[in-house]
Design an enzyme around this catalytic site. Structure first.
Site, PDB file in Angstrom:
ATOM      1  CG  ASP A 200      -2.223   0.718   0.987  1.00 49.42           C
ATOM      2  OD1 ASP A 200      -2.286   1.925   1.268  1.00 49.42           O
ATOM      3  OD2 ASP A 200      -3.159   0.085   0.479  1.00 49.42           O
TER       4      ASP A 200
ATOM      5  CG  HIS B  42      -5.068   3.847   1.730  1.00 46.70           C
ATOM      6  ND1 HIS B  42      -4.725   2.610   1.230  1.00 46.70           N
ATOM      7  CD2 HIS B  42      -6.387   3.998   1.478  1.00 46.70           C
ATOM      8  CE1 HIS B  42      -5.803   2.038   0.698  1.00 46.70           C
ATOM      9  NE2 HIS B  42      -6.822   2.864   0.830  1.00 46.70           N
TER      10      HIS B  42
ATOM     11  CB  SER C 266      -9.217   0.488   0.847  1.00 47.90           C
ATOM     12  OG  SER C 266      -8.703   0.843  -0.398  1.00 47.90           O
TER      13      SER C 266
END
Length: 474
Positions: free
Chosen positions: A163, A200, A410
């Site tokens: 990621d 994230h 996600s």
């Protein structure tokens, strides 16, 4: 998906890949981005065949230029893929569809796809965002909440998160004490404002750690460039990650691309074949286009040769009763898990960090749902949105000081990854694929997603969130 949001994201990704001419796919494939004027092929005889077939077709077709056809670069050492130029990227019409049609007849005879687009793979809140993060109240705990149990280095489950990198203050969040990896390259701009998508990977790691404390989590910043990477480069980066850290028990991947082809991505062939022969389980987000178009690599779960090594995960809405408005869906999605308004680690644990919203909320759900979804609330005005003067003008700014709420497949994917890891610890299982199969077999939960009753995983420490949108001022 609302076209204005897609176009906003397209411009964002294009700025992150300034040397790559990008174009958008047809309207019936929402979220499709790829390199203009280039097709992706395997090396060797297949590359030569495709090059010759395209050049011959272009010679016979008015308006197409055979002199443009040629290899851009030699086959990559590890993946074997190469890019073939099929047109002038600076020209008007994109020639990729013409080139792909030129090799279709040969593909049908050989039973194997020879060429494809060089897709842009992006994190699953990027070109198809669920929403942007929202600061969580200081009084609010993580959701899913942190499970009981300790960390045992001898039995800890290895989880690799592919990621964006870790924020600088992630260790200030206790559940991430056993998390290592790459630092986020740049967190803020010169004005001190947080860049979009920073945190994230940290948010994902926080979800896994909450559900499965007995894990050793490594976060690799493979997608630090606005969460986007070309298909031709992605497998090489995945190999770099597993070569560096060793093949883990579980890979949590919240990135991909839509694609109408039913046999996967040419650029990932080599990596997926090696994954198949390992014991690693790939847990992959199904994407947020609100579409049934397969989203790769999650859709490998529907191919028989990968069914045991890929777990594709869609998102449930905040109350857990049905699918989130944005979630992709279809028989290639194996299971759904909470993915709307989850609460996990972001950044600002040590010093609060400002963030300016990039997108505006909508008056109606952009996917056509009729519940209080994240398309609508909490309301904010974003920098990239056109017509800001009609929504309040100035973009909204917030402060992050640790935990945040965020939505998207996600985050449903690491919920599933965490539950697999937790089961491995609870039952002493060492094979993550067996643990995933047994987890799904034991799951009795169901949810309605686009008219179908599908398997659903709802962690015991997850709390449903029931949101009522306040009325707008008269």
């Amino acid at each position: 998906m609302a076209p204005e949001r897609f176009h906003e994201q397209f411009e964002h990704i294009r700025r992150s890949l300034p040397d790559v001419p990008l174009t958008m796919g047809p309207d019936d494939t929402p979220g499709l981005l790829y390199e203009k004027g280039v097709v992706l092929v395997r090396g060797g005889e297949e590359a030569r065949f495709v090059e010759d077939a395209v050049r011959a077709h272009f010679t016979e077709t008015p308006g197409l230029v055979p002199d443009h056809v040629g290899r851009v670069d030699p086959p990559a050492d590890r993946t074997g893929v190469t890019r073939i130029r099929v047109g002038d990227p600076a020209g008007g019409e994109d020639t990729v569809p013409h080139a792909l049609r030129a090799v279709r007849a040969a593909e049908r005879r050989g039973g194997r796809r020879l060429a494809g687009r060089n897709h842009v793979l992006h994190i699953a809140v990027n070109a198809c965002p669920g929403d942007e993060p929202v600061p969580a109240p200081r009084t609010e705990d993580a959701n899913p909440a942190v499970s009981g149990g300790g960390h045992d280095p001898a039995t800890a489950v290895g989880v690799l998160v592919i990621d964006t990198g870790l924020v600088h203050d992630h260790l200030a969040y206790p559940p991430l004490a056993h998390t290592t990896g790459d630092a986020q390259l740049t967190e803020t701009g010169g004005d001190g404002v947080l860049h979009q998508y920073v945190g994230h990977g940290t948010f994902i790691a926080g979800i896994v750690a909450a559900l499965a404390p007995n894990t050793d989590i490594t976060v690799r910043g493979t997608l630090n460039d606005a969460g986007a990477v070309l298909e031709s480069e992605f497998a090489g980066r995945l190999f770099e990650a597993v070569d560096r850290d060793g093949w883990p028990d579980i890979i949590s991947l919240s990135a991909g691309t839509p694609g109408a082809d039913t046999d996967g991505l040419i650029g990932l062939d080599t990596f997926m074949r090696e994954l198949r022969d390992r014991r690693t389980l790939l847990v992959a987000a199904a994407g947020n286009n609100g579409s049934d178009t397969p989203f790769w690599p999650a859709a490998y779960a529907a191919l028989p040769e990968y069914a045991d090594c890929v777990l594709s995960v869609g998102a449930l809405r905040a109350d857990g009763e049905s699918g989130a408005c944005f979630t992709n869906h279809g028989p290639w999605v194996r299971v759904h898990a909470p993915g709307e308004r989850l609460t996990s680690a972001l950044t600002g644990f040590v010093t609060p960090v400002p963030y300016v919203y990039q997108h505006s909320t909508y008056d109606d759900c952009r996917f056509g749902s009729d519940y209080a979804c994240t398309c609508l609330y909490p309301r904010h005005t974003g920098v990239l949105s056109e017509g800001r003067e009609n929504t309040g003008g100035k973009p909204d700014q917030v402060m992050f000081d640790g935990l945040a709420q965020w939505s998207g497949t996600s985050f449903a994917a690491p919920v599933a990854a965490g539950l697999v890891a937790a089961r491995m610890t609870a039952y002493g299982e060492r094979d993550p694929r067996v643990a995933a199969a047994r987890l799904l077999a034991a799951a009795t939960g169901r949810a309605e997603v686009r008219g179908a009753r599908v398997p659903a995983l709802r962690p015991p420490t997850w709390r449903p969130v029931r949101t009522v949108i306040p009325a707008l001022p008269a």
